[in-house]
Write a protein that holds these residues in place. Sequence first.
Motif, short mmCIF file in Angstrom:
data_model
loop_
_atom_site.label_atom_id
_atom_site.label_comp_id
_atom_site.label_asym_id
_atom_site.label_seq_id
_atom_site.Cartn_x
_atom_site.Cartn_y
_atom_site.Cartn_z
N HIS A 12 0.83 -1.20 0.00
CA HIS A 12 0.00 0.00 0.00
C HIS A 12 0.86 1.25 0.00
O HIS A 12 0.57 2.23 -0.69
N THR A 13 1.95 1.22 0.79
CA THR A 13 2.82 2.39 0.86
C THR A 13 3.48 2.66 -0.48
O THR A 13 3.54 3.81 -0.95
N PHE A 14 3.99 1.61 -1.14
CA PHE A 14 4.62 1.81 -2.44
C PHE A 14 3.61 2.26 -3.48
O PHE A 14 3.93 3.08 -4.35
N TYR A 15 2.39 1.73 -3.41
CA TYR A 15 1.36 2.17 -4.36
C TYR A 15 1.07 3.65 -4.19
O TYR A 15 0.93 4.39 -5.16
N LEU A 20 2.61 9.30 -7.25
CA LEU A 20 3.19 10.59 -7.58
C LEU A 20 3.70 10.63 -9.02
O LEU A 20 3.48 11.60 -9.75
N LEU A 21 4.38 9.57 -9.45
CA LEU A 21 4.88 9.51 -10.82
C LEU A 21 3.75 9.46 -11.83
O LEU A 21 3.80 10.10 -12.89
N LYS A 22 2.69 8.71 -11.52
CA LYS A 22 1.56 8.61 -12.44
C LYS A 22 0.85 9.94 -12.58
O LYS A 22 0.51 10.35 -13.70
N LEU A 104 0.89 4.75 7.05
CA LEU A 104 1.87 5.09 6.02
C LEU A 104 1.20 5.46 4.70
O LEU A 104 1.55 6.45 4.06
N GLN A 105 0.22 4.67 4.28
CA GLN A 105 -0.45 4.98 3.02
C GLN A 105 -1.26 6.26 3.13
O GLN A 105 -1.37 7.03 2.16
N SER A 106 -1.85 6.54 4.31
CA SER A 106 -2.64 7.75 4.47
C SER A 106 -1.78 8.99 4.33
O SER A 106 -2.16 9.96 3.64
N VAL A 107 -0.63 8.98 4.97
CA VAL A 107 0.27 10.14 4.89
C VAL A 107 0.79 10.31 3.46
O VAL A 107 0.74 11.41 2.89
N PHE A 109 -0.33 9.09 0.51
CA PHE A 109 -1.35 9.39 -0.49
C PHE A 109 -2.00 10.74 -0.23
O PHE A 109 -2.31 11.48 -1.18
N GLY A 110 -2.22 11.08 1.04
CA GLY A 110 -2.81 12.38 1.35
C GLY A 110 -1.94 13.53 0.90
O GLY A 110 -2.43 14.51 0.32
#
Length: 354
Positions: A12-15, A20-22, A104-107, A109-110
């Motif tokens: 999830h964190t890497f996704y 950002l690149l996408k 981690l994913q929330s920070v 991705f947010g």
Amino acid sequence: VIWGMLLAATPHTFYAIFALLKYNRAQFLMPLGPVFDADRLVLITLSMISIGVVGLVIWDGVFPDRRDVRVLGVLPIPTLRFVLGRLASLGRVLVLFATPLCLLQSVAFGLTVTGFGAPISRIHGITAHFATVALACAFVFCALITAQCLLLLLFGRRAAQAASVTFQVLFAVGLVQLLYFLPDVARILRGGGASNGEFSTLAALPPAWFFGLYKQLAGTADANSAALGSLAVELTIGAAITAVGLYAASYDRLSQRALEGVAPRASAFRPTVRSRWLAGPLRRPVTDAVRAFTIQTLFRSRTHRMMFAVYGGFALAVILSSAVSIALRNHGAGLWQPGISMKSVPLVAQFLVL
């Protein structure tokens, strides 16, 4: 446990980071709002799958076994304390795995989506996403405990062993099938489905319920997403209350069953059937003995049965998805012609089962 927490949080964190690149490439080609929605739903789905796998791994440690009852049953401690202690430890497992998985994913991705123009503040977006995925994880975890309580109460410990293997296979199939729904769900959301009536077609998928909850928390919900968000909260609270209630109500009964054990029984295979199945066309005593020992060892251990059920469920899910895809294309012509999808089915099954 630490490595398990990191492993659960890594996809999830890497996704979220690679989004950002996408977005950096896509910002000049399309509106990013629907893309944000699609990626958020993917993260919610992956979170539910990860915590579901955690629940399957600890499946056999949820209830007391015979050793637990023999050691702890003679102590002058009320049953209520045992129940509260076990429920607290299960809650701790959920918190240990869900915290890095959600935080981690929330920070990441947010911060990413607000940097690309999402109409929400950073703190608000991070908090709403964290609350959403945390509730999604709690729903899956509590639903698994509820299912195990029901299996043990309805079927008994011996029958529940066979029923639990079937349930674990079906649950693994359901988890993997969520991944196969993601492309179609993402297509609907990228087409603006979250803002028009088409979002109601996703109501059958549990991740869509929690996506509706995020829309509510973010303040961008319409009537459909608000209804799904309310449903997500109600089902999560109901699953938690049901799990705690069933666990507390069944603890004494299950402890007594664990202490009494089960009477020994003959093998599930009749001698004639087993001899034909294990012996094959030629009788080779050493080979037959090794094969029988391996099979009995595999299915006698609770941990082995659980792992076999999970990987067998993954294999079955991949095979079913491929078969349905082939059957729906060109009126099922692919079922009668050799192709990569059909020929890869036994290889997929062998790889995952091994």
